[in-house]
Each structure stands twice: as C-alpha cells, then as structure tokens.
Design a protein around this motif. Sequence first.
Motif, PDB file in Angstrom:
ATOM      1  N   SER A   1       0.822  -1.209   0.000  1.00 14.53           N
ATOM      2  CA  SER A   1       0.000   0.000   0.000  1.00 14.53           C
ATOM      3  C   SER A   1       0.855   1.257   0.000  1.00 14.53           C
ATOM      4  O   SER A   1       0.480   2.277  -0.567  1.00 14.53           O
ATOM      5  CB  SER A   1      -0.928   0.007   1.218  1.00 14.53           C
ATOM      6  OG  SER A   1      -1.851  -1.034   1.140  1.00 14.53           O
TER       7      SER A   1
ATOM      8  N   GLU B   1      -0.252   0.711  -4.375  1.00 14.74           N
ATOM      9  CA  GLU B   1      -1.673   0.430  -4.311  1.00 14.74           C
ATOM     10  C   GLU B   1      -2.439   1.513  -3.557  1.00 14.74           C
ATOM     11  O   GLU B   1      -1.869   2.269  -2.775  1.00 14.74           O
ATOM     12  CB  GLU B   1      -1.911  -0.920  -3.629  1.00 14.74           C
ATOM     13  CG  GLU B   1      -1.375  -2.104  -4.428  1.00 14.74           C
ATOM     14  CD  GLU B   1      -1.722  -3.435  -3.771  1.00 14.74           C
ATOM     15  OE1 GLU B   1      -2.297  -3.409  -2.665  1.00 14.74           O
ATOM     16  OE2 GLU B   1      -1.413  -4.472  -4.354  1.00 14.74           O
ATOM     17  N   VAL B   2      -3.741   1.561  -3.810  1.00 16.59           N
ATOM     18  CA  VAL B   2      -4.603   2.470  -3.055  1.00 16.59           C
ATOM     19  C   VAL B   2      -4.647   1.993  -1.603  1.00 16.59           C
ATOM     20  O   VAL B   2      -4.836   0.811  -1.343  1.00 16.59           O
ATOM     21  CB  VAL B   2      -6.027   2.474  -3.651  1.00 16.59           C
ATOM     22  CG1 VAL B   2      -6.938   3.386  -2.847  1.00 16.59           C
ATOM     23  CG2 VAL B   2      -5.990   2.904  -5.112  1.00 16.59           C
TER      24      VAL B   2
ATOM     25  N   ASN C   1      -4.436   9.562  -4.886  1.00 17.36           N
ATOM     26  CA  ASN C   1      -5.773   8.978  -4.742  1.00 17.36           C
ATOM     27  C   ASN C   1      -6.697   9.850  -3.906  1.00 17.36           C
ATOM     28  O   ASN C   1      -7.804   9.414  -3.562  1.00 17.36           O
ATOM     29  CB  ASN C   1      -5.663   7.582  -4.102  1.00 17.36           C
ATOM     30  CG  ASN C   1      -4.948   6.594  -4.991  1.00 17.36           C
ATOM     31  OD1 ASN C   1      -5.501   6.097  -5.962  1.00 17.36           O
ATOM     32  ND2 ASN C   1      -3.688   6.307  -4.674  1.00 17.36           N
TER      33      ASN C   1
ATOM     34  N   LYS D   1      -9.518   2.036  -0.532  1.00 15.57           N
ATOM     35  CA  LYS D   1      -9.848   1.024  -1.535  1.00 15.57           C
ATOM     36  C   LYS D   1     -11.274   0.519  -1.357  1.00 15.57           C
ATOM     37  O   LYS D   1     -12.025   0.379  -2.336  1.00 15.57           O
ATOM     38  CB  LYS D   1      -8.858  -0.138  -1.419  1.00 15.57           C
ATOM     39  CG  LYS D   1      -9.096  -1.282  -2.382  1.00 15.57           C
ATOM     40  CD  LYS D   1      -8.065  -2.378  -2.157  1.00 15.57           C
ATOM     41  CE  LYS D   1      -8.310  -3.550  -3.099  1.00 15.57           C
ATOM     42  NZ  LYS D   1      -7.316  -4.636  -2.866  1.00 15.57           N
TER      43      LYS D   1
END
Length: 316
Positions: A54, A58-59, A241, A246
């Motif tokens: 993360s 990654e989100v 983001n 997520k």
Amino acid sequence: MVLLLQKIDKLYSKLENYHHHNHNHQSQALSSSLEAFQTLVSSSLNRLFSSSKSAESEVPSFPWIQQCFELIPIINNGFAKLVVAIDYPMTKWEADSVEEYLQFTLKLLELCNSITCSLSHLGKERMSLSHGLSLVESSSPSLAVERLRQIQVQPKSLSKDFRFEGNEEHGKERFSITKRSVFHQALVVMEGMVFWLCGILMTGIVGDSKPYLEMRKSGGRLVSSLISGLDLSVGEVIVENKGMLKEVIEINDSVAALVSAVGIGQKSKTEADELQRRLEVFERLVEDLGKEVDCVFNNVLAGRNQLLNGFQHQKQ
C-alpha cells in the motif's frame, strides 16, 4: 604539611575522575535508551511498510490504515519502557515535562474523538446504503435508486483544532544528555510519529489528503529523519488517490453498477449481492477500527489520570 596537601590533591583528583567516569557512564546509558526507543520506532515502521504494498503503489486499504494506527500503542509502550529505563518516573517529572506530556495526550484524545466521529459518519453512510439495497427488490425500484447514493466522505480540516506552534523547531537544539532532555526528545519523537500516523488514518477515513498534509508538518527534524523515505512514498499515493480508501472506492463502484442495472431494467441480483458482500465487510472493518481507537483513548486517559492523581497526592 606538604605531604598532607599532596594527599588531599590526590584525593580530589580521584573524586573528580570518579565523578567524570560516572557522568560519562550515565550519559552513555541515557543515550543508549533513547537510541533503543528510536530504533523501536524505525523498525516498527519498516516492518509495516515492507510487508505492505500500500505504501508503494496500491490504493490504501482499511486494514492497512488500521495497521498504521496499531503502531500507536506500540510507540506509547516503548516510551513507557524508556521512562523506566532512565529511572524517570512520573513522580520525578519536572513541571515542563508534565506540561508537555499533558498537552500531547490531550491532543491525542481529541484526535481519537475526531476519528470516532468520522467512523460514525461512515457507519451511517453504510446503513443508508443497506436500506437502499433492501428496496431494490421491492415494488419501488425507483425509490431504491434515489437511496443508493455513493458514500459521501466527510472532508475535515484539522488546522483549526490542532496547533503545533514550535514543533517545527524540535530537533534543532543541542541538548545536554540528562534524564529530562532524553524524556523531551523521546516525547517529541512519539508526538510527531503518532500525529503522522493519525494523519494517514484520518485522511483515509475522510477521503481527503488535507489531514495527512497538515499532520506531517508537526514532527520536526527528529521525526523527519525517521520517516524520510516512507513519508515520500505514502504522501505520493495519498495525494494521487485523494486519500480515498480502496473499500470505499469499491463500494461506490458497486453502487454505480447496481444503479445502472436497475435504471435500464436489467436483473440486478449479481450487482446487489456484490454490494451486500462489500457492505458487510465494510461494517466489520469500521467496527474493528472503532474498537482499536476506543482502546487507545482509554489507555491514554488512564495514563493522564494516573499522572494527575499522583500530583494531587504529592500536594496533600
């Protein structure tokens, strides 16, 4: 007489050497305790980010921000062990040490309340979606579409509630190695790290990068040296983001898919089942994090009460 003076000189010389040696030994012990605490903080952060993608690409997910928050009691316990290691119990704290600790814990309690409030907002959003989902198979699908709105995050700025005047200067001073100075430096590290982690958590919950960007400014140089690389990688992902988690993104995508299916008159069981599954998982995640926040709040409050009660007994 000369012999007597020579003996006295030798005696004083031995005493000075003893005190100098003892002072050096104490300084080394204090420095080692502080380094051990800083190592605990660094290693805990490294384990968290090395075991999670993360922080890299990654989100951020709900479990990941909870893992960030779970570092707070680890850091607090490390600070408590340092206080024991340097033999600086609450009963020996000087007035400025007491004030620093009380200010930090008060801010942390307020942050916990803000987090709890934001989690409550997410819980209400989930309940609203669950209600809308229950109407999908009713005789009023149009009403269901009206109720099935995507989760609306609750943007929140912390700048009005939390002030960190002077914290940017932490770490610039040169401290003499004393119990008091080691306590101060360790508290600075703990405060900066805790607020940095809370910034990550709050940004995820409210879906806005502002809390993270505001809280990251509070640590000063001591903290910046511990999180330099991590801060850059986490910051990039969060800003990119816009802080959205997520699970929230996935729920909103499921809502959009279900609304689209209902709107064109298609069978929507698959989309409804998927949204139901995601909402059930989301409910558990919110509840688990809420329990963790309550635990930290209660422990911090107990520590404050212990300190205040101890001073009341001293006055009596």
